[in-house]
Write a protein that holds these residues in place. Structure first.
Motif, PDB file in Angstrom:
ATOM      1  N   LYS A 155     107.594  40.723  14.441  1.00  0.00           N
ATOM      2  CA  LYS A 155     106.877  41.939  14.673  1.00  0.00           C
ATOM      3  C   LYS A 155     108.016  43.004  15.422  1.00  0.00           C
ATOM      4  O   LYS A 155     108.511  42.632  16.164  1.00  0.00           O
ATOM      5  CB  LYS A 155     105.575  42.420  15.568  1.00  0.00           C
ATOM      6  CG  LYS A 155     104.291  41.628  14.190  1.00  0.00           C
ATOM      7  CD  LYS A 155     103.749  41.438  14.729  1.00  0.00           C
ATOM      8  CE  LYS A 155     102.537  41.193  14.199  1.00  0.00           C
ATOM      9  NZ  LYS A 155     101.037  40.961  13.987  1.00  0.00           N
ATOM     10  N   GLY A 156     108.032  44.430  14.618  1.00  0.00           N
ATOM     11  CA  GLY A 156     108.898  44.721  15.332  1.00  0.00           C
ATOM     12  C   GLY A 156     110.254  45.214  15.057  1.00  0.00           C
ATOM     13  O   GLY A 156     110.965  45.981  15.105  1.00  0.00           O
ATOM     14  N   THR A 157     111.334  43.995  14.571  1.00  0.00           N
ATOM     15  CA  THR A 157     112.626  43.901  13.918  1.00  0.00           C
ATOM     16  C   THR A 157     112.469  43.767  12.552  1.00  0.00           C
ATOM     17  O   THR A 157     113.380  42.965  12.229  1.00  0.00           O
ATOM     18  CB  THR A 157     113.293  42.694  14.746  1.00  0.00           C
ATOM     19  OG1 THR A 157     112.387  41.425  14.708  1.00  0.00           O
ATOM     20  CG2 THR A 157     113.535  43.232  16.266  1.00  0.00           C
ATOM     21  N   ASP A 175     113.475  49.553   7.064  1.00  0.00           N
ATOM     22  CA  ASP A 175     112.556  48.947   8.131  1.00  0.00           C
ATOM     23  C   ASP A 175     111.638  49.282   8.226  1.00  0.00           C
ATOM     24  O   ASP A 175     110.671  49.785   8.087  1.00  0.00           O
ATOM     25  CB  ASP A 175     113.312  49.808   9.430  1.00  0.00           C
ATOM     26  CG  ASP A 175     114.538  49.911   9.962  1.00  0.00           C
ATOM     27  OD1 ASP A 175     115.540  47.785   9.627  1.00  0.00           O
ATOM     28  OD2 ASP A 175     115.522  50.645  10.573  1.00  0.00           O
ATOM     29  N   ALA A 178     106.360  48.521  12.808  1.00  0.00           N
ATOM     30  CA  ALA A 178     106.589  47.202  14.162  1.00  0.00           C
ATOM     31  C   ALA A 178     105.321  46.478  13.754  1.00  0.00           C
ATOM     32  O   ALA A 178     105.352  44.992  14.410  1.00  0.00           O
ATOM     33  CB  ALA A 178     106.289  48.374  15.404  1.00  0.00           C
TER      34      ALA A 178
END
Length: 349
Positions: A155-157, A175, A178
């Motif tokens: 999560k987040g990346t 992307d 997140a």
């Protein structure tokens, strides 16, 4: 050492088969006769069904069911024989509805259908070695029009990336929000499908532009892991022994197979790739790829990939994950989470 025993060591996924569970109804007059009904069978076996009658009731008839599907009936205490050839591997739930003295009672039992295939221990040859981004927590890997695409987790990346596998040059990257943990991907009908882990949400992109076209919710209460397709249906794993068949038009999960290696249930099926009519499946936290029959779920071969660890700089937590077949070169690309290398291989007997 036999291949089957070696396979069990490699996968380390032996699930002890539970003994047949006799789940009696409110009226416990009858049970399945365990002198006749075994707890474990193979597909070529015949299932002989009979019940006990310890109270010596005057039985009129018995209707038998497998997984709630009626398979036949018998008069009195006559046995019923049923072929298991077309049943999927895994647990089968038996039920007998017994009619007697103008009354009825149920008896239930569980058996397990295991594979009768001894997997071959396959070998591989490394053709080329390429760089791999050590920040990529690889979840999905697939070729589309001779270009490699990768989906990553965390999560987040989490992201979806299109890049040149020879140099690592990124052509395009999407992307994820997140809140999402990216998982497997597959291309079908000019669409790119992507799963997420625990969020029970998938995404559909335009395959050429990577523009998001829609999101969808899973139609079963499962996690999203690996993903592949056979040109008609999508298949996805959920972290168990199941591989689901999904309708690409409405994303409905319509059926599944259970993956078995002999008597061993193989859990934690992860990244998937459909290659020449077989599923190639990573087993989470194992340096092995199982070659699975998509019709039965039987493991027919195993690739021991543990030798790759000598060629990379990783920790034990950086597990093998990522299988992509390049139809142009007819070779397979494999990597792992945060690995510094990706390997192009061919499979040998």
């Amino acid at each position: 050492m036999k291949n089957y025993n070696l396979l069990s060591i490699i996968l380390l996924a032996l699930t002890l088969s539970n003994c047949g569970d006799t789940k009696k109804g409110e009226n416990t007059l009858f049970t399945f006769d365990n002198a006749i009904v075994k707890t474990q069978y193979e597909p070529q076996d015949q299932l002989d069904l009979a019940i006990t009658n310890e109270k010596a009731k005057a039985i009129d008839s018995v209707i038998y069911y497998v997984n709630d599907k009626k398979i036949g009936s018998s008069k009195g205490l006559e046995r019923l024989t049923y072929s298991l050839e077309k049943q999927k591997l895994g647990y089968q739930y038996l039920k007998a509805l017994v009619y007697f003295d103008e009354d009825s009672s149920e008896a239930t039992f569980r058996i397990e259908l295991v594979s009768n295939i001894t997997p071959k221990l396959l070998k591989y040859k490394i053709i080329n070695t390429y760089p791999h981004d050590t920040k990529s927590f690889t979840e999905g890997l697939e070729f589309y029009k001779d270009t490699l695409y990768e989906s990553t987790g965390q999560k987040g990346t989490s992201y979806l990336r299109k890049y040149d596998y020879k140099t690592g040059k990124i052509y395009k990257q999407v992307d994820l929000d997140a809140k999402y943990f990216g998982e497997g991907i597959t291309f079908l009908n000019n669409k790119l499908y992507q799963l997420t882990w625990e969020e029970k949400t998938g995404f559909i992109y335009n395959a050429n532009t990577l523009k998001l076209e829609k999101s969808f919710a899973y139609t079963k209460d499962i996690e999203g892991w690996g993903m592949t397709n056979d040109g008609k249906n999508i298949y996805q794993s959920d972290g168990t022994e199941k591989i689901w068949t999904t309708n690409p038009d409405n994303q409905e999960m319509v059926d599944y197979i259970n993956v078995y290696s002999g008597k061993t249930k193989i859990k934690a099926i992860n990244e998937l790739e459909y290659i020449n009519g077989k599923f190639y499946a990573n087993v989470w936290q194992k340096d092995a790829i199982a070659v699975v029959n998509p019709s039965t779920g039987a493991v027919e071969g195993i690739l021991d990939m543990s030798g790759l660890r000598k060629l990379i700089s990783v920790t034990s937590e950086d597990v093998l994950n990522g299988i992509a077949y390049n139809p142009k070169t007819k070779t397979i690309f494999v990597t792992g989470k945060n690995w510094d290398k990706m390997f192009e291989i061919i499979v040998l007997e």
